[in-house]
Design an enzyme around this catalytic site. Structure first.
Site, PDB file in Angstrom:
ATOM      1  N   HIS A 179      -5.939 -49.294  36.901  1.00  0.00           N
ATOM      2  CA  HIS A 179      -5.693 -50.602  37.838  1.00  0.00           C
ATOM      3  C   HIS A 179      -5.518 -50.030  39.170  1.00  0.00           C
ATOM      4  O   HIS A 179      -5.420 -49.018  39.288  1.00  0.00           O
ATOM      5  CB  HIS A 179      -4.622 -51.396  37.321  1.00  0.00           C
ATOM      6  CG  HIS A 179      -4.747 -51.949  35.677  1.00  0.00           C
ATOM      7  ND1 HIS A 179      -5.674 -52.967  35.667  1.00  0.00           N
ATOM      8  CD2 HIS A 179      -3.943 -51.716  34.876  1.00  0.00           C
ATOM      9  CE1 HIS A 179      -5.475 -53.281  34.417  1.00  0.00           C
ATOM     10  NE2 HIS A 179      -4.778 -52.475  33.736  1.00  0.00           N
ATOM     11  N   ARG A 185       3.653 -48.323  24.758  1.00  0.00           N
ATOM     12  CA  ARG A 185       2.782 -48.838  25.859  1.00  0.00           C
ATOM     13  C   ARG A 185       2.536 -47.628  26.908  1.00  0.00           C
ATOM     14  O   ARG A 185       3.419 -46.877  27.303  1.00  0.00           O
ATOM     15  CB  ARG A 185       3.310 -49.907  26.631  1.00  0.00           C
ATOM     16  CG  ARG A 185       2.607 -50.250  27.890  1.00  0.00           C
ATOM     17  CD  ARG A 185       3.341 -51.805  28.508  1.00  0.00           C
ATOM     18  NE  ARG A 185       3.005 -52.796  27.493  1.00  0.00           N
ATOM     19  CZ  ARG A 185       1.859 -53.441  27.567  1.00  0.00           C
ATOM     20  NH1 ARG A 185       0.912 -53.078  28.612  1.00  0.00           N
ATOM     21  NH2 ARG A 185       1.550 -54.411  26.521  1.00  0.00           N
ATOM     22  N   CYS A 218      -9.728 -51.697  31.739  1.00  0.00           N
ATOM     23  CA  CYS A 218      -8.647 -51.914  30.776  1.00  0.00           C
ATOM     24  C   CYS A 218      -9.225 -52.782  29.700  1.00  0.00           C
ATOM     25  O   CYS A 218      -9.969 -52.292  28.853  1.00  0.00           O
ATOM     26  CB  CYS A 218      -7.314 -52.439  31.439  1.00  0.00           C
ATOM     27  SG  CYS A 218      -5.996 -52.318  30.420  1.00  0.00           S
TER      28      CYS A 218
END
Length: 255
Positions: A208, A126, A93
């Site tokens: 993640h 997002r 990320c």
């Protein structure tokens, strides 16, 4: 084959927001299960990054943390020297964005470390949720064969340049960018299907999870690179809990 491994956990004090420290823990445990003496070397902000560790992990963080991390890594130079020496580096990320050529944070554009030919702009919305991709097999990831799965949570649109190749081809999720970004790029359709990046010894992703807990083959690939052997030379590990986790997450993402 090495019988002792040093695993660098880089800037966990500023790039440790999303639990990506767990990637170093996964590498250490999978090494220990194989009888290797493995240790995690934590390198905090303001500390020199050793260039002779066996493998490096760098995680995610917020905008202000990214700028601090980039400034430190550029000034220090240790991670760059490790990459030039072929040491495997796994970035997640914000780690992906910081290792690129430039990234946007707080409405400004900052220089990245330059280990990945990528620039990161801002998306309108997002990207959050499960992501699944098929490994491309580019470069250092040539031995990967199993689907890659993780949880993405970012607003960065990472555009890959000629030297960087995608880690995976999307099957579910947003990946490196959304539709609002790729419409402005000449090879946008191809880039829109991309997740992560591979360049030299650097493997980067938006996954993640932590990613290496959900992708044991990827974890073992990094261990193999750290040990200077092929993935096929590593002793196989059959861990029921890991198999069950992968099956559950893949089903959730694709269902």
């Amino acid at each position: 084959m090495a019988d002792r491994l040093s695993i660098g956990l880089i800037l966990p004090d500023v790039l440790g927001t999303y639990g990506d420290d767990g990637n170093a823990l996964v590498l250490r445990q999978r090494a220990r299960w194989r009888g290797l003496d493995a240790e995690i070397v934590r390198v905090g902000l303001g500390e020199a990054v050793p260039n002779d560790l066996d493998v490096y992990c760098i995680g995610g963080g917020e905008d202000s943390a990214q700028t601090l991390a980039a400034q430190h890594l550029i000034a220090d130079g240790g991670l760059g020297r490790a990459a030039w020496a072929g040491r495997p580096i796994f970035a997640v990320c914000a780690g992906l964005q910081v290792l690129g050529e430039s990234f946007r944070a707080g409405g400004r554009v900052y220089d990245g470390v330059g280990l990945i030919d990528a620039t990161t702009a801002a998306m309108q919305n997002r990207a959050i949720g499960e992501v699944v991709s098929t490994p491309t097999g580019h470069g250092a990831t040539a031995e990967l064969t199993e689907p890659l799965t993780g949880f993405e949570n970012h607003m960065g649109a990472s555009i890959l340049g000629r030297e960087a190749k995608p880690l995976g081809r999307l099957r579910a999720g947003t990946g490196n960018m959304d539709e609002s970004t790729f419409l402005d790029i000449s090879d946008g359709q191809q880039q829109r299907a991309s997740e992560g990046a591979v360049q030299g010894s650097v493997i980067a992703t938006y996954m993640h999870g932590p990613a290496l807990a959900r992708n044991p083959q990827l974890a073992d690939l990094l261990l193999a690179k750290a040990m200077g052997v092929s993935l096929a030379e590593l002793e196989p590990l059959e861990i029921d809990a890991v198999t069950a986790l992968r099956a559950e997450r893949l089903a959730a993402a694709q269902g």
